[in-house]
Design a protein around this motif. Structure first.
Motif, PDB file in Angstrom:
ATOM      1  N   THR A 176       0.839  -1.211   0.000  1.00  0.00           N
ATOM      2  CA  THR A 176       0.000   0.000   0.000  1.00  0.00           C
ATOM      3  C   THR A 176       0.869   1.254   0.000  1.00  0.00           C
ATOM      4  O   THR A 176       0.420   2.318  -0.457  1.00  0.00           O
ATOM      5  N   VAL A 223      -6.774  -0.327  -2.489  1.00  0.00           N
ATOM      6  CA  VAL A 223      -7.633   0.835  -2.729  1.00  0.00           C
ATOM      7  C   VAL A 223      -6.784   2.104  -2.767  1.00  0.00           C
ATOM      8  O   VAL A 223      -7.068   3.052  -3.529  1.00  0.00           O
ATOM      9  N   GLN A 224      -5.688   2.123  -1.988  1.00  0.00           N
ATOM     10  CA  GLN A 224      -4.852   3.320  -1.866  1.00  0.00           C
ATOM     11  C   GLN A 224      -4.224   3.737  -3.192  1.00  0.00           C
ATOM     12  O   GLN A 224      -3.815   4.896  -3.343  1.00  0.00           O
ATOM     13  N   PRO A 231     -11.622  -2.322  -7.030  1.00  0.00           N
ATOM     14  CA  PRO A 231     -11.918  -1.099  -6.265  1.00  0.00           C
ATOM     15  C   PRO A 231     -12.667  -0.056  -7.102  1.00  0.00           C
ATOM     16  O   PRO A 231     -12.179   0.378  -8.142  1.00  0.00           O
ATOM     17  N   GLU A 232     -13.839   0.327  -6.631  1.00  0.00           N
ATOM     18  CA  GLU A 232     -14.573   1.387  -7.323  1.00  0.00           C
ATOM     19  C   GLU A 232     -13.816   2.706  -7.240  1.00  0.00           C
ATOM     20  O   GLU A 232     -13.999   3.595  -8.095  1.00  0.00           O
ATOM     21  N   GLU A 233     -12.891   2.822  -6.234  1.00  0.00           N
ATOM     22  CA  GLU A 233     -12.118   4.054  -6.063  1.00  0.00           C
ATOM     23  C   GLU A 233     -11.173   4.318  -7.234  1.00  0.00           C
ATOM     24  O   GLU A 233     -10.721   5.455  -7.414  1.00  0.00           O
ATOM     25  N   TYR A 234     -10.901   3.295  -8.036  1.00  0.00           N
ATOM     26  CA  TYR A 234     -10.029   3.512  -9.191  1.00  0.00           C
ATOM     27  C   TYR A 234     -10.672   4.451 -10.200  1.00  0.00           C
ATOM     28  O   TYR A 234     -10.028   4.854 -11.174  1.00  0.00           O
ATOM     29  N   SER A 279       1.416   3.877  -2.860  1.00  0.00           N
ATOM     30  CA  SER A 279       0.481   4.972  -3.170  1.00  0.00           C
ATOM     31  C   SER A 279       1.173   6.328  -3.128  1.00  0.00           C
ATOM     32  O   SER A 279       0.635   7.320  -3.620  1.00  0.00           O
ATOM     33  N   SER A 313      -5.566   4.549  -5.673  1.00  0.00           N
ATOM     34  CA  SER A 313      -6.398   5.595  -6.284  1.00  0.00           C
ATOM     35  C   SER A 313      -5.726   6.959  -6.227  1.00  0.00           C
ATOM     36  O   SER A 313      -6.148   7.894  -6.910  1.00  0.00           O
ATOM     37  N   THR A 359      -4.889  -8.063  -1.746  1.00  0.00           N
ATOM     38  CA  THR A 359      -5.945  -7.455  -2.567  1.00  0.00           C
ATOM     39  C   THR A 359      -5.341  -6.392  -3.469  1.00  0.00           C
ATOM     40  O   THR A 359      -4.162  -6.030  -3.356  1.00  0.00           O
TER      41      THR A 359
END
Length: 716
Positions: free
Chosen positions: A125, A150-151, A174-177, A128, A153, A147
């Motif tokens: 992570t 998410v970071q 991740p929807e955050e992408y 990021s 993003s 996974t």
């Protein structure tokens, strides 16, 4: 050269030092990329501990395919490489260990490629913080777990993100992408442990050109209609994603789309959207294996005139017919529409305009009726044509297809209703390698000797062509590339085994099961010349009763001879017939009434002999018709083939039904002449009516016997 503080580059010429075992270049201030050529020093265990200088801007340790690359782990000390803008350590099979989180110190890193099969751990992570990163490739890391962070993003400068083939990465997409709005390339395919739906939020990635989630089997749900905003897409692959629901009609907005793959999603329902015909830049459409779809193949797809590859197999819920209007797709090179069992109609002759077509596969569409279009012969670019399993096809085998000069594979197998002759003209298919015409029992004609011109033929299958006649062609001896030949169950073909076929030295499988391997009653043997079949693994000569004689030693292990006489001596051929007598026959005496005598007892036996060599001499045993018994006074018994003297046989053993008038000497079963020592018996068979002797063509034989010899008398 350790500690030499060489501020130059490592010379590429060092790759010529083939016997070099140890090369130490630690603590040197190289200013350029470590040359790839150095990695070809296969005997040298290069260590990663200090292969880069603190001032280097590029670290390229990617290896060519023939090298195993560098070894060791990714050093955590590399966080001091603060000037690095490019790092590539992909495809080093000996690289191992975890991905160091400290690489986050590469503040200027623009491109990072870390694909290696032995890297372990998780995707850090901490990366990021690499906010200047424009390309991140962490694909092909089958041992990495965790996974998709998410970071990531925060990496808003990313143009390309590849995390495909990471078999152990779990979690959702991740929807955050959706915040990675600079992305043009997003590859997340073949991650079978990813779950969840395709994020509708990704509709904000409006610069995206390449999106691939194919093979993410556990991803499910509908295709997000919101993705219709991704109007820059040129490539979209959502195959094998467990998709459900209907295909969005709004995807018609993808007017720049070149490749679309929606295959292997059996949960999809509804029709193929007619509106998608507006995707007129499409060159590749993959829509196979969607058994839940219904409706028809849209005729409107004829507007996709740039189509090059179209596959839509195994859509068993589709109905209707194949659209003739698709003839406008003149750039097509591949068209595959197999196993669409709900399709009816016929194969469109209009498709003959697809002159660029190289592969046409329309297999097992048994609902399609009608003839194979002769005009398809104009598809002269075809290299493979497969219409096998077309049990509803009728008409004849098209002679016109001989113009397909580039054809390599042609399969008409199991077209059980197709008639017509087997085409000698197909010998013009000089490049053909595989020809399947098996299970075509209505096809006629002879085995074409001309097919010996197919010099590249490797596989020829005519199994079950029961009406094809003629002898086994000696001209096929030119088929020296053959490895497989099957004429099994070609029960109308005849002739001996051609010794000339010994030139087919590459044969591995030869099947002649049930062929009439004899010539007009002559017996056949395995030619000694066939001992050259050193590559043969199977030789099936079963169910050929006229095959006999010795099996060549080299073939005894592989031959299947059930139902033949192979391995047994062939019988002697029959003796030639005696020449005719030079003397004219004596005139026939007029008939005289038979002497009166009491009726013979029930169960009289008549020993009939035929083809007597001379009057008064019974022929040898091979010429005896049969011993048969009958009671002349009992019409129900005369004359049957007896199973034993004095016993009438059952009806199945009847020689023939014939009629005679006992009171008409001309029709009596035998006539006793006035010649004292022999008599002539004229037997007539197949009488047209009782009391009427049949014409001479129905006569069994004229035969002689000596009345004074009880063993030859007509009755006793």
């Amino acid at each position: 050269m350790a500690g030499s503080n060489i501020g130059l580059i490592l010379p590429a010429e060092y790759s010529l030092l083939e016997k070099l075992v140890i090369l130490n270049v630690t603590d040197n201030d190289f200013v350029e990329t470590l040359p790839k050529q150095a990695l070809s020093l296969s005997n040298t265990p290069l260590s990663l501990r200090s292969l880069a200088s603190r001032s280097a801007t590029t670290l390229d340790l990617a290896v060519p395919s023939q090298s195993s690359g560098v070894n060791g782990t990714l050093p955590s000390a590399w966080n001091e490489l603060t000037s690095l803008t490019y790092a590539n350590v992909s495809d080093n099979r000996n690289l191992c260990g975890a991905i160091p989180a400290s690489i986050a110190g590469f503040m200027l890193l623009v491109l990072g490629t870390f694909s290696n099969p032995n890297i372990v751990g998780t995707l850090p992570t901490e990366w990021s913080a690499l906010t200047k990163l424009t390309e991140l490739n962490v694909a092909n890391l089958p041992k990495v777990e965790g996974t998709l962070p998410v970071q990531y993003s925060t990496l808003t400068n990313l143009v390309s993100l590849s995390a495909n083939n990471d078999k152990q990465v779990k979690g959702t997409m991740p929807e955050e992408y959706s915040e990675l709005t600079a992305l043009t390339n997003l590859q997340l395919q073949n991650n079978p442990t990813l779950v969840g739906p395709l994020p509708q939020e990704w509709s904000e990635l409006t610069d995206l050109k390449h999106l691939n989630t194919g093979g993410d089997e556990e991803v499910g749900g509908p295709l997000p209609t919101e993705w219709s905003a991704l109007v820059s897409l040129t490539y979209l692959n959502v195959s094998d994603n467990g998709l459900t629901d209907v295909l969005p009609t709004k995807f018609a907005a993808f007017t720049d789309l070149v490749v679309l793959d929606i295959s292997l999603n059996p949960g999809l329902i509804g029709p193929l959207p007619v509106q998608w015909s507006k995707m007129n830049q499409l060159t590749n459409l993959e829509a196979s294996g969607n058994s839940g779809l219904d409706g028809t193949f849209p005729a409107e797809y004829s507007e996709m005139v740039k189509m090059v590859i179209l596959r839509a197999d195994e859509n068993t819920g589709l109905s209707g017919s194949f659209p003739p209007s698709w003839s406008t797709m003149t750039d097509l090179t591949m068209l595959s529409l197999s196993v669409n069992t709900g399709i009816s109609g016929s194969y469109p002759p209009d498709w003959s305009t697809m002159e660029a077509l190289e592969t046409l596969l329309i297999i097992d569409n048994n609902g399609v009726l009608g003839a194979l279009p002769p005009v398809w012969g104009s598809m002269t670019s075809l290299t493979r044509l497969d219409v096998s399993g077309g049990s509803g096809l009728t008409g004849t085998v098209p002679q016109e297809w001989s113009s397909m000069k580039d054809i390599r594979i042609l399969d008409l197998g199991a077209a059980v209703q197709v008639t017509g002759t087997i085409p000698p003209s197909w010998s013009e298919m000089y490049l053909i390698e595989e020809l399947y015409m098996d299970y075509m029992p209505k096809m006629t004609g002879t085995l074409p000797n001309e097919w010996g011109n197919m010099n590249n033929l490797k596989h020829l299958d005519l199994f079950g062509a029961t009406k094809v006649t003629g002898t086994l062609p000696t001209g096929w001896s030119e088929l020296t590339a053959l490895t497989f030949l099957s004429l099994g169950k070609c029960t109308s073909a005849t002739g001996p085994l051609p010794a000339e076929w010994s030139t087919m030295v590459g044969l591995r499988d030869l099947t002649l099961d049930g062929v009439q391997l004899s010539g007009t009653g002559l017996l056949s043997t395995i030619p000694k010349a066939w001992s050259t079949f050193s590559n043969l693994a199977s030789l099936d000569l079963s169910n050929n009763p006229d095959l006999c004689g010795t099996i060549p030693t080299s073939l005894t292990r592989i031959v299947i001879s059930t139902g033949s006489s192979l391995g047994q001596p062939c019988p002697e051929p029959p003796s030639p017939p005696s020449p005719p007598s030079p003397f004219p026959p004596s005139p026939r005496p007029p008939p005289s009434p038979p002497p009166s005598s009491p009726p013979p007892p029930k169960g009289n036996v008549c020993n009939m002999c035929t083809k007597a060599t001379a009057p008064g001499a019974c022929a040898d045993a091979s010429n005896v018709i049969v011993n048969f018994a009958f009671n002349r006074n009992d019409p129900s018994e005369a004359p049957f083939q007896a199973t034993s003297p004095g016993a009438c046989a059952d009806a199945s053993n009847m020689i023939v039904n014939f009629a005679f008038n006992r009171n008409d000497p001309s029709e009596a079963p035998f006539q006793v002449g006035i010649v004292p020592f022999f008599a002539i018996c004229n037997m007539c068979t197949k009488a047209t009516s009782p009391g009427a002797c049949a014409d001479a063509s129905n006569m069994i034989v004229n035969f002689a016997f000596n009345r004074n010899d009880p063993s030859e008398a007509p009755s006793r």
